[in-house]
Design a protein around this motif. Structure first.
Motif, short mmCIF file in Angstrom:
data_model
loop_
_atom_site.label_atom_id
_atom_site.label_comp_id
_atom_site.label_asym_id
_atom_site.label_seq_id
_atom_site.Cartn_x
_atom_site.Cartn_y
_atom_site.Cartn_z
N PHE A 61 -9.09 7.59 -0.22
CA PHE A 61 -8.63 8.38 -1.38
C PHE A 61 -7.84 9.60 -0.93
N ALA A 62 -8.28 10.25 0.14
CA ALA A 62 -7.62 11.46 0.61
C ALA A 62 -6.30 11.16 1.32
N THR A 69 -3.18 3.13 0.76
CA THR A 69 -2.99 2.62 -0.60
C THR A 69 -3.23 1.12 -0.65
N ARG A 70 -2.75 0.39 0.35
CA ARG A 70 -3.00 -1.05 0.40
C ARG A 70 -4.48 -1.36 0.58
N ALA A 74 -6.87 -3.40 -2.00
CA ALA A 74 -7.67 -4.55 -1.58
C ALA A 74 -9.16 -4.35 -1.89
N LEU A 75 -9.62 -3.11 -1.88
CA LEU A 75 -11.04 -2.82 -2.09
C LEU A 75 -11.37 -2.44 -3.53
N ARG A 76 -10.42 -2.56 -4.43
CA ARG A 76 -10.64 -2.08 -5.79
C ARG A 76 -11.78 -2.80 -6.51
#
Length: 198
Positions: A61-62, A69-70, A74-76
């Motif tokens: 996030f930081a 961002t990728r 992928a982990l969303r």
């Protein structure tokens, strides 16, 4: 591969297949080995990966780089349904589901199983009501109501196991009512989600 039927010789056999002696026949040993291998090949790596990804989420996030961002994209599946400050709640649900899956394998007494399942669900439901992790207040309310109805249904099931057949009709009526409310709430949540989606 529960071993619960005790024999006079001191050995035990499987509940589902009384002719299979536990730990003394090749068939039981192979079933147990396959069960352990199955756990180590599928759920264990997924839980380990999800735990690692949840721990790394704040760093991703930081970091505003394209790589981070990728990784977040992928982990969303772990955090997208929850408030940003409650990104870790997906791991709570994963742990709850894993514990609930193991309870019948570890505890063989029906009454104790129900008590432990009740305790796990009560703990997670209390955590949900305290933290309110979902993105919307409607989702938090729906989860809370459905979880409490599930606890009530579980309590009805426990009460029915301890009663004689002639005294079970009030518990059965309450259990059916709770089940209908549970099903109605779940269907209402699904219909509302579909309506909001379109």
């Amino acid at each position: 591969f529960w071993c619960t039927i005790e024999h006079p010789s001191g050995s035990s056999s499987m509940l589902e297949s009384p002719s299979t002696l536990c730990w003394s026949t090749a068939s039981h040993v192979s079933i147990a080995v396959l069960g352990v291998l199955g756990f180590l090949l599928v759920p264990a790596p997924f839980v380990a990966f999800s735990t690692f990804a949840t721990i790394k989420c704040p760093a991703y996030f930081a970091d505003h780089s394209e790589v981070a961002t990728r990784k977040l994209h992928a982990l969303r599946f772990i955090y997208v349904r929850f408030q940003p400050s409650r990104y870790w709640y997906g791991l709570v649900l994963l742990a709850r589901n894993l514990v609930l899956a193991f309870i019948p394998m570890v505890i063989h007494e029906a009454g104790l199983q129900i008590c432990v399942v009740f305790a796990v669900l009560l703990l997670v439901t209390s955590a949900q009501q305290f933290t309110k992790p979902w993105l919307t207040s409607v989702a938090n309310l729906t989860d809370s109501l459905l979880s409490n109805l599930l606890l009530l249904l579980l309590l009805c099931g426990f009460a029915a196991t301890e009663m004689s057949v002639t005294n079970q009709w009030p518990i059965r009526a309450l259990g059916v009512t709770v089940f209908v409310l549970f099903l109605g709430g779940a269907l209402a949540a699904i219909v509302r989600s579909i309506y909001l989606f379109f």
